[in-house]
Scaffold this motif. Structure first.
Motif, PDB file in Angstrom:
ATOM      1  N   ARG A   1     -10.333  -0.669   4.654  1.00 14.16           N
ATOM      2  CA  ARG A   1     -10.081  -0.134   3.320  1.00 14.16           C
ATOM      3  C   ARG A   1      -9.380   1.211   3.359  1.00 14.16           C
ATOM      4  N   MET A   2      -9.511   1.948   4.440  1.00 15.49           N
ATOM      5  CA  MET A   2      -8.865   3.251   4.526  1.00 15.49           C
ATOM      6  C   MET A   2      -7.351   3.109   4.473  1.00 15.49           C
ATOM      7  N   GLY A   3      -6.814   2.105   5.185  1.00 14.99           N
ATOM      8  CA  GLY A   3      -5.374   1.870   5.123  1.00 14.99           C
ATOM      9  C   GLY A   3      -4.917   1.553   3.712  1.00 14.99           C
ATOM     10  N   TYR A   4      -5.703   0.766   2.997  1.00 14.77           N
ATOM     11  CA  TYR A   4      -5.356   0.402   1.622  1.00 14.77           C
ATOM     12  C   TYR A   4      -5.395   1.621   0.713  1.00 14.77           C
ATOM     13  N   MET A   5      -6.373   2.506   0.910  1.00 12.93           N
ATOM     14  CA  MET A   5      -6.464   3.712   0.087  1.00 12.93           C
ATOM     15  C   MET A   5      -5.289   4.648   0.334  1.00 12.93           C
ATOM     16  N   ILE A   6      -4.817   4.698   1.563  1.00 12.80           N
ATOM     17  CA  ILE A   6      -3.646   5.532   1.871  1.00 12.80           C
ATOM     18  C   ILE A   6      -2.417   5.003   1.143  1.00 12.80           C
ATOM     19  N   ILE A   7      -2.277   3.679   1.097  1.00 15.50           N
ATOM     20  CA  ILE A   7      -1.160   3.083   0.351  1.00 15.50           C
ATOM     21  C   ILE A   7      -1.295   3.383  -1.137  1.00 15.50           C
ATOM     22  N   MET A   8      -2.505   3.309  -1.676  1.00 14.45           N
ATOM     23  CA  MET A   8      -2.720   3.610  -3.089  1.00 14.45           C
ATOM     24  C   MET A   8      -2.373   5.063  -3.403  1.00 14.45           C
ATOM     25  N   GLU A   9      -2.753   5.976  -2.513  1.00 12.56           N
ATOM     26  CA  GLU A   9      -2.415   7.387  -2.712  1.00 12.56           C
ATOM     27  C   GLU A   9      -0.907   7.587  -2.723  1.00 12.56           C
ATOM     28  N   ALA A  10      -0.212   6.949  -1.774  1.00 10.81           N
ATOM     29  CA  ALA A  10       1.243   7.071  -1.719  1.00 10.81           C
ATOM     30  C   ALA A  10       1.892   6.473  -2.960  1.00 10.81           C
ATOM     31  N   SER A  11       1.342   5.370  -3.450  1.00 14.19           N
ATOM     32  CA  SER A  11       1.895   4.731  -4.646  1.00 14.19           C
ATOM     33  C   SER A  11       1.741   5.625  -5.866  1.00 14.19           C
ATOM     34  N   LEU A  12       0.563   6.227  -6.029  1.00 14.14           N
ATOM     35  CA  LEU A  12       0.336   7.108  -7.170  1.00 14.14           C
ATOM     36  C   LEU A  12       1.180   8.380  -7.062  1.00 14.14           C
ATOM     37  N   SER A  13       1.313   8.903  -5.845  1.00 13.11           N
ATOM     38  CA  SER A  13       2.167  10.086  -5.653  1.00 13.11           C
ATOM     39  C   SER A  13       3.625   9.754  -5.936  1.00 13.11           C
TER      40      SER A  13
END
Length: 310
Positions: free
Chosen positions: A232-244
């Protein structure tokens, strides 16, 4: 089990509790990872990224606020640029290598904190729901199903639109839904474990429900929680990049990979490196996390190997 005259049958005293010593388990796990090439490569890459983020002020060639308009849109060194800016510069003259190094801090920190908080909440609620069942289980499970009905990114965008950009707002937006996966995993594991002999023995010995959950059950499902947290950590990093990328993450004065990719989208043909290189850094980190997580799943869940060989 029947207890006659207040006496617990001797066989329940002889049950070998499946308690797990976390330090011993971690050392054993490291030994197994060394023999698993995929997991080892992923782990070493993750460690390299973490070290890069921690020691960013010491290894970055410039200050995070450095900007030189006379050096804007310089090419990387392999495209005719200079070693003064090995990965080139962006449209306002910021050194791209410096921005990528400092951008790793936000991505890793957001991913780690989001997973840590989500795992804590999900584990607590899942253990309570799985152990006690009844109304508590029904209410929490229905709320979890309600959250699952929304696509993650759209849900996070909606929360950030209400809260506004900010580091802790970003953590809250991602955590608000991401605890559900941990809840479902822990609930299912606790439902299975609570009927085993070592739990019945602990109950017969008069241990409290809290002690049974914390000392008996959770150590035995920790490996499953750890594997899910890694993935899930990898997925959260992608979500952060998407929101940024959408401008809904941290404030724009803080470098992130998502905002770097967004800032270079208007220069994709004349300055491809502004968007491409942060994107590559993001892909390598997420791929390494996924490789490490998949390797852990192979190591910690022998059932998968049996199913795969049939």
């Amino acid at each position: 089990m029947t207890i006659k005259n207040g006496i617990v049958p001797a066989k329940y005293y002889e049950v070998s509790y499946k308690k797990s010593n976390l330090i011993t388990n971690l050392l054993s796990l490291l030994g197994k990872i060394k023999k698993h090439p995929t997991a080892l490569i992923g782990m070493l890459t993750i460690i390299a990224y973490i070290l890069m983020a921690v020691f960013a002020p010491f290894i970055s060639p410039y200050s995070v606020k450095y900007s030189d308009l006379s050096a804007r849109l310089l090419s990387p060194v392999w495209s005719g640029g200079t070693w003064a800016h090995p990965l080139g510069t962006d449209q306002v003259g910021r050194d791209l290598l410096t921005q990528i190094i400092y951008g790793s801090r936000i991505s890793i920190l957001v991913g780690f904190l989001t997973v840590l908080i989500s795992a804590s909440i999900g584990t607590f609620l899942g253990a309570i729901a799985g152990y006690y069942r009844g109304t508590v289980d029904t209410v929490i499970s229905r709320f979890a199903d309600f959250l699952l009905s929304f696509p993650f990114l759209i849900f996070a965008v909606g929360v950030m639109a209400v809260l506004g950009p900010g580091f802790w707002n970003l953590i809250l937006a991602l955590t608000f839904k991401s605890w559900v996966e941990f809840f479902r995993l822990v609930r299912g594991e606790v439902l299975e474990e609570k009927n085993k002999e070592y739990v019945e023995a602990a109950q017969a010995l008069g241990r409290s429900d809290g002690a049974i959950i914390v000392s008996e059950i959770l150590p035995n499902i920790f490996q499953s929680i750890f594997v899910l947290a890694t993935l899930r950590m990898g997925y959260m990093i992608i979500m952060e990049a998407s929101l940024s990328y959408l401008g809904l993450g941290v404030p724009p004065d803080i470098p992130t990979w998502g905002s770097l990719i967004n800032s270079g989208r208007n220069h994709i043909f004349d300055a491809y490196w502004i968007s491409t290189l942060p994107g590559i850094a993001l892909v390598i980190l997420v791929l390494s996390i996924n490789l490490f997580g998949e390797g852990l799943r192979d190591i910690l869940d022998p059932r998968l190997k049996v199913e795969g060989s049939e």
